[in-house]
Write an enzyme that holds these catalytic residues in place. Structure first.
Site, mmCIF file in Angstrom:
data_model
loop_
_atom_site.group_PDB
_atom_site.id
_atom_site.type_symbol
_atom_site.label_atom_id
_atom_site.label_comp_id
_atom_site.label_asym_id
_atom_site.label_seq_id
_atom_site.Cartn_x
_atom_site.Cartn_y
_atom_site.Cartn_z
ATOM 1 N N HIS A 12 0.450 -1.963 0.141
ATOM 2 C CA HIS A 12 -0.253 0.030 0.907
ATOM 3 C C HIS A 12 0.977 0.841 0.052
ATOM 4 O O HIS A 12 0.344 2.430 -0.009
ATOM 5 C CB HIS A 12 -1.620 0.281 1.127
ATOM 6 C CG HIS A 12 -1.550 -1.440 1.234
ATOM 7 N ND1 HIS A 12 -2.859 -1.485 0.483
ATOM 8 C CD2 HIS A 12 -2.131 -1.697 2.240
ATOM 9 C CE1 HIS A 12 -3.323 -2.532 0.423
ATOM 10 N NE2 HIS A 12 -3.111 -2.703 1.494
ATOM 11 N N HIS A 119 -3.294 -3.537 7.573
ATOM 12 C CA HIS A 119 -4.336 -3.820 6.849
ATOM 13 C C HIS A 119 -5.254 -2.047 6.245
ATOM 14 O O HIS A 119 -4.789 -1.575 7.278
ATOM 15 C CB HIS A 119 -5.252 -4.558 8.075
ATOM 16 C CG HIS A 119 -6.039 -4.792 6.934
ATOM 17 N ND1 HIS A 119 -6.582 -5.247 5.820
ATOM 18 C CD2 HIS A 119 -7.965 -4.300 7.068
ATOM 19 C CE1 HIS A 119 -7.633 -5.195 5.115
ATOM 20 N NE2 HIS A 119 -8.979 -4.624 5.920
#
Length: 141
Positions: A12, A119
């Site tokens: 990410h 996450h």
């Protein structure tokens, strides 16, 4: 073995760059960051902000994660992100993605010591209110 925090960074984080002019960004990055090994990851978001700014989200607005866990946090400000979404014609091993550049509030789940993002839970155009039944003037009290 890759730690959850390291996996978050690999999947990410893309600090200091943006995908703005490059429609091929997702095809290149999804491959480079090993998200097309064994299968095509259907959806993934890259965040183009500093790791420090993204880690700081862990001390910002605490909200419930999509899976019901209590350890998600939403950013106080919008961030420059790129959404990668698999196209209809994508077929493993030739994974193909649509690149969309956006400015949105991000939500991450945090854990560990130090408390860091592990996450990516999603992104929204408008921030969540702490309680849905909030009076409109309750801001800033």
């Amino acid at each position: 073995k890759e730690t959850a925090a390291a996996k978050f960074r690999r999947q990410h984080m893309d600090s200091g760059s943006s995908s703005s002019s490059n429609s091929n960004y997702c095809n290149q990055m999804m491959k480079r960051r090993r998200m097309t090994h064994g299968r095509c990851k259907p959806v993934n978001t890259f965040v183009h902000e500093s790791l420090a700014d993204v880690k700081a989200v862990c001390s910002q607005k605490n909200i419930t994660c999509k899976n019901g866990q209590p350890n998600c946090y939403q950013s106080n400000s919008t961030m420059n992100i790129t959404d990668c979404r698999e196209t209809g014609s994508s077929k493993y091993p030739n994974c193909a993605y649509k690149t969309s550049q956006k400015q949105k509030y991000i939500t991450v789940a945090c854990e560990g010591n130090p408390y860091v993002p592990v996450h990516f839970d999603g992104s929204v155009l408008l921030p969540a209110t702490s309680t849905q039944a909030q009076a409109p003037l309750a801001r800033g009290q």
